[in-house]
Design an enzyme around this catalytic site. Structure first.
Site, PDB file in Angstrom:
ATOM      1  N   ALA A  10     -27.674 -87.020  98.768  1.00  0.00           N
ATOM      2  CA  ALA A  10     -27.566 -88.042  96.808  1.00  0.00           C
ATOM      3  C   ALA A  10     -28.209 -87.222  95.926  1.00  0.00           C
ATOM      4  O   ALA A  10     -29.384 -86.292  96.161  1.00  0.00           O
ATOM      5  CB  ALA A  10     -27.767 -89.074  97.499  1.00  0.00           C
ATOM      6  N   ASP A  11     -27.889 -87.080  95.050  1.00  0.00           N
ATOM      7  CA  ASP A  11     -27.651 -87.145  93.519  1.00  0.00           C
ATOM      8  C   ASP A  11     -28.144 -88.298  92.304  1.00  0.00           C
ATOM      9  O   ASP A  11     -26.720 -89.333  92.858  1.00  0.00           O
ATOM     10  CB  ASP A  11     -27.510 -85.724  92.995  1.00  0.00           C
TER      11      ASP A  11
END
Length: 230
Positions: free
Chosen positions: A115-116
């Site tokens: 995830a970012d």
């Protein structure tokens, strides 16, 4: 190679992983899992993402990149790249790098989650502040305004990759100069996109949040639960 250990999360059973004999796996979480989520590799050293997975009962092994400098280079913004394209590109690129690392190490097959999260105001990507002046610039920009927080998630199941991007709207009150300096001096803005933490002292600045609170923290748990169960 990395040998970082992430601080234990309260009320979670944590075991240092030795069975895989790999320094990249720095923590293993085994807990009550009423929804029967699959065990996953979490490709993130964020304690907040680990906490959110623990909250919904997902068992996971924290897996860090072998080359931290190469991983950081993936976060460099490309020319004319808009915030949503940026966050989705970075999450997918990180996932692909970890996939290759896991395949090379011949580790047991498990879904991999990357995830970012990025903060954006007027299409400007606000990364982690480099110093107090940069934090002051970002927070002054957000003061009394509504900005966007985009979190992109990519999950690999073998060759199949599922992706989602969640956007939330966050409105800050007008931050007084005294509060601004007090917050910067607390140290909380550093190491955080947009120079603030929604779950920390900056909660006192947030007048309104539309979207997903957990996504602003770093992981949209509703969407992640569906990715892992579908």
């Amino acid at each position: 190679m990395l040998s970082k250990f992430i601080a234990p999360i309260p009320s979670t059973t944590i075991t240092l992983t030795t069975a895989y004999n790999q320094p990249w796996i720095c923590m293993s979480i085994q807990q009550h899992n009423p929804f029967q989520f699959p065990r996953i590799y979490l490709a993130s050293q964020s304690p907040r993402r680990a906490q959110l997975l623990e909250q919904i009962g997902v068992p996971f092994d924290v897996f860090l990149p072998e080359d931290s400098e190469a991983a950081e280079l993936l976060e460099v913004v490309l020319p004319n790249e808009n915030p949503m394209d940026y966050v989705q590109r970075v999450s997918l690129a990180k996932l692909q790098a970890i996939q290759q690392q896991i395949n090379t190490a011949q580790l047991p097959p498990q879904p991999i989650l990357c995830a970012d999260t990025t903060v954006a105001f007027a299409d400007e990507i606000l990364g982690k502040p480099v110093d107090a002046a940069d934090a002051r610039r970002m927070l002054s920009m957000l003061s009394g305004q509504t900005h966007q927080v985009h979190t992109a998630v990519a999950v690999a199941w073998g060759h199949d990759v599922k992706r989602v991007c969640v956007t939330s709207q966050v409105t800050f009150k007008t931050i007084s100069p005294v509060d601004l300096e007090a917050y910067i001096n607390s140290g909380e803005p550093f190491g955080r996109a947009g120079a603030y933490a929604v779950q920390g002292l900056a909660a006192t600045f947030i007048e309104h949040l539309s979207g997903s609170y957990s996504s602003v923290m770093g992981l949209p748990v509703f969407e992640v639960a569906h990715l892992l169960r579908d």
